[in-house]
Design a protein around this motif. Structure first.
Motif, PDB file in Angstrom:
ATOM      1  N   VAL A 170       0.863  -1.178   0.000  1.00  0.00           N
ATOM      2  CA  VAL A 170       0.000   0.000   0.000  1.00  0.00           C
ATOM      3  C   VAL A 170       0.903   1.232   0.000  1.00  0.00           C
ATOM      4  N   ARG A 171       0.816   2.017  -1.048  1.00  0.00           N
ATOM      5  CA  ARG A 171       1.615   3.241  -1.155  1.00  0.00           C
ATOM      6  C   ARG A 171       0.856   4.391  -0.507  1.00  0.00           C
ATOM      7  N   LEU A 172       1.488   5.049   0.468  1.00  0.00           N
ATOM      8  CA  LEU A 172       0.900   6.191   1.158  1.00  0.00           C
ATOM      9  C   LEU A 172       1.634   7.443   0.706  1.00  0.00           C
ATOM     10  N   GLU A 173       1.124   8.084  -0.322  1.00  0.00           N
ATOM     11  CA  GLU A 173       1.751   9.293  -0.851  1.00  0.00           C
ATOM     12  C   GLU A 173       1.759  10.407   0.193  1.00  0.00           C
ATOM     13  N   SER A 174       0.762  10.413   1.057  1.00  0.00           N
ATOM     14  CA  SER A 174       0.648  11.481   2.057  1.00  0.00           C
ATOM     15  C   SER A 174       1.860  11.555   2.973  1.00  0.00           C
ATOM     16  N   ILE A 175       2.534  10.419   3.189  1.00  0.00           N
ATOM     17  CA  ILE A 175       3.718  10.407   4.045  1.00  0.00           C
ATOM     18  C   ILE A 175       4.932   9.836   3.319  1.00  0.00           C
ATOM     19  N   GLY A 176       4.811   9.601   2.025  1.00  0.00           N
ATOM     20  CA  GLY A 176       5.934   9.183   1.214  1.00  0.00           C
ATOM     21  C   GLY A 176       6.521   7.829   1.555  1.00  0.00           C
ATOM     22  N   THR A 177       5.673   6.852   1.857  1.00  0.00           N
ATOM     23  CA  THR A 177       6.179   5.517   2.175  1.00  0.00           C
ATOM     24  C   THR A 177       5.221   4.442   1.671  1.00  0.00           C
ATOM     25  N   THR A 178       5.710   3.214   1.657  1.00  0.00           N
ATOM     26  CA  THR A 178       4.917   2.068   1.207  1.00  0.00           C
ATOM     27  C   THR A 178       4.899   1.020   2.307  1.00  0.00           C
ATOM     28  N   LEU A 179       3.719   0.483   2.576  1.00  0.00           N
ATOM     29  CA  LEU A 179       3.568  -0.594   3.558  1.00  0.00           C
ATOM     30  C   LEU A 179       3.464  -1.929   2.835  1.00  0.00           C
ATOM     31  N   SER A 180       4.291  -2.871   3.240  1.00  0.00           N
ATOM     32  CA  SER A 180       4.268  -4.226   2.693  1.00  0.00           C
ATOM     33  C   SER A 180       3.298  -5.077   3.509  1.00  0.00           C
ATOM     34  N   LEU A 181       2.404  -5.794   2.842  1.00  0.00           N
ATOM     35  CA  LEU A 181       1.505  -6.680   3.578  1.00  0.00           C
ATOM     36  C   LEU A 181       2.264  -7.836   4.203  1.00  0.00           C
ATOM     37  N   ALA A 182       3.323  -8.315   3.559  1.00  0.00           N
ATOM     38  CA  ALA A 182       4.127  -9.391   4.149  1.00  0.00           C
ATOM     39  C   ALA A 182       4.706  -8.944   5.489  1.00  0.00           C
ATOM     40  N   GLU A 183       5.167  -7.705   5.565  1.00  0.00           N
ATOM     41  CA  GLU A 183       5.719  -7.181   6.828  1.00  0.00           C
ATOM     42  C   GLU A 183       4.608  -6.906   7.834  1.00  0.00           C
ATOM     43  N   THR A 184       3.485  -6.403   7.358  1.00  0.00           N
ATOM     44  CA  THR A 184       2.345  -6.109   8.233  1.00  0.00           C
ATOM     45  C   THR A 184       1.869  -7.365   8.956  1.00  0.00           C
ATOM     46  N   TYR A 185       1.867  -8.500   8.254  1.00  0.00           N
ATOM     47  CA  TYR A 185       1.327  -9.744   8.811  1.00  0.00           C
ATOM     48  C   TYR A 185       2.405 -10.712   9.301  1.00  0.00           C
ATOM     49  N   ARG A 186       3.639 -10.245   9.426  1.00  0.00           N
ATOM     50  CA  ARG A 186       4.729 -11.106   9.916  1.00  0.00           C
ATOM     51  C   ARG A 186       4.378 -11.653  11.307  1.00  0.00           C
ATOM     52  N   GLY A 187       4.454 -12.955  11.470  1.00  0.00           N
ATOM     53  CA  GLY A 187       4.137 -13.600  12.737  1.00  0.00           C
ATOM     54  C   GLY A 187       2.658 -13.846  12.969  1.00  0.00           C
ATOM     55  N   VAL A 188       1.824 -13.393  12.043  1.00  0.00           N
ATOM     56  CA  VAL A 188       0.374 -13.537  12.172  1.00  0.00           C
ATOM     57  C   VAL A 188      -0.165 -14.499  11.118  1.00  0.00           C
ATOM     58  N   LEU A 189       0.266 -14.301   9.868  1.00  0.00           N
ATOM     59  CA  LEU A 189      -0.166 -15.129   8.747  1.00  0.00           C
ATOM     60  C   LEU A 189       1.059 -15.751   8.087  1.00  0.00           C
ATOM     61  N   SER A 190       0.872 -16.923   7.519  1.00  0.00           N
ATOM     62  CA  SER A 190       1.956 -17.596   6.792  1.00  0.00           C
ATOM     63  C   SER A 190       2.214 -16.871   5.478  1.00  0.00           C
ATOM     64  N   PRO A 191       3.318 -17.174   4.782  1.00  0.00           N
ATOM     65  CA  PRO A 191       3.552 -16.552   3.473  1.00  0.00           C
ATOM     66  C   PRO A 191       2.417 -16.799   2.484  1.00  0.00           C
ATOM     67  N   GLY A 192       1.662 -17.863   2.697  1.00  0.00           N
ATOM     68  CA  GLY A 192       0.500 -18.139   1.843  1.00  0.00           C
ATOM     69  C   GLY A 192      -0.752 -17.413   2.280  1.00  0.00           C
ATOM     70  N   GLY A 193      -0.712 -16.709   3.416  1.00  0.00           N
ATOM     71  CA  GLY A 193      -1.844 -15.937   3.911  1.00  0.00           C
ATOM     72  C   GLY A 193      -2.738 -16.647   4.890  1.00  0.00           C
ATOM     73  N   GLU A 194      -2.329 -17.858   5.344  1.00  0.00           N
ATOM     74  CA  GLU A 194      -3.138 -18.583   6.315  1.00  0.00           C
ATOM     75  C   GLU A 194      -2.702 -18.194   7.736  1.00  0.00           C
ATOM     76  N   PRO A 195      -3.658 -18.202   8.689  1.00  0.00           N
ATOM     77  CA  PRO A 195      -3.300 -17.907  10.084  1.00  0.00           C
ATOM     78  C   PRO A 195      -2.264 -18.871  10.614  1.00  0.00           C
ATOM     79  N   LEU A 196      -1.315 -18.368  11.382  1.00  0.00           N
ATOM     80  CA  LEU A 196      -0.283 -19.229  11.992  1.00  0.00           C
ATOM     81  C   LEU A 196      -0.833 -19.876  13.256  1.00  0.00           C
TER      82      LEU A 196
END
Length: 196
Positions: A170-196
């Motif tokens: 997700v690119r946030l132009e308002s603050i000049g940065t990008t959020l990675s969903l893989a980083e957002t869900y680290r430790g919560v969801l597997s790389p395939g998107g399933e709950p850990l």
């Protein structure tokens, strides 16, 4: 996690006085105190991941990140909310009463749960979109890699977009940065998107 509002109608000043004496996290919505229940492990990890990613990305700039503790005041009403994560840029605009209320968030993030999804989508959004400084409102799912985003457009319109999948960002132009969903869900969801 919001629970049903109590029935007593209170002013913002009364709410802030009660907050000083309480360890319970609450919000004030239309004269009603809404108790915020305990968060799940997944919720806590997502908030931590987002806070860390944003703090690292914004470290050298004028923007600062706060999570789970700073009350935000809706500009059109005497309502006060506790966003999961927020970003403000430049000097913080604070309304000081018995406590501090931030008036100028640029980005607000709420992590959704079954009990809060409607509240975050409706009541909070109804209030947040009226804050003049707000540029991005993110709603982050807990059980799947999905981020809903509302971005302020010229003329006061809001653009909705949705990012799904662990490879998304997700690119946030308002603050000049990008959020990675893989980083957002680290430790919560597997790389395939399933709950850990």
């Amino acid at each position: 996690m919001a629970t049903h509002p109590r029935t007593a109608s209170v002013t913002l000043d009364d709410f802030l006085a009660a907050q000083e004496a309480s360890e319970e996290r609450s919000e004030l919505v239309d004269g009603q105190i809404v108790a915020m229940g305990g968060a799940s492990l997944g919720h806590g990890l997502i908030v931590t991941n987002l806070s860390a990613a944003l703090t690292n990305a914004l470290r050298e700039g004028p923007c600062r990140v706060l999570s789970q503790g700073m009350l935000v005041k809706a500009s059109h009403a005497e309502n006060a909310f506790l966003p999961d994560v927020l970003v403000y840029c430049g000097a913080p605009h604070i309304e000081r009463r018995r406590g501090e209320l931030l008036l100028n968030p640029v980005v607000i993030v709420e992590v959704l749960s079954e009990s809060t999804a409607d509240y975050d989508h409706v009541k909070k959004w109804e209030n947040y979109r009226r804050i003049p400084s707000l540029q991005d409102y993110l709603l982050v799912a807990q059980d799947e890699p999905r981020v809903e985003r509302y971005t302020r457009q010229e003329g006061g319109m809001w653009l909705f977009s949705e990012t799904v999948g662990m490879d998304g960002s997700v690119r946030l132009e308002s603050i000049g940065t990008t959020l990675s969903l893989a980083e957002t869900y680290r430790g919560v969801l597997s790389p395939g998107g399933e709950p850990l």
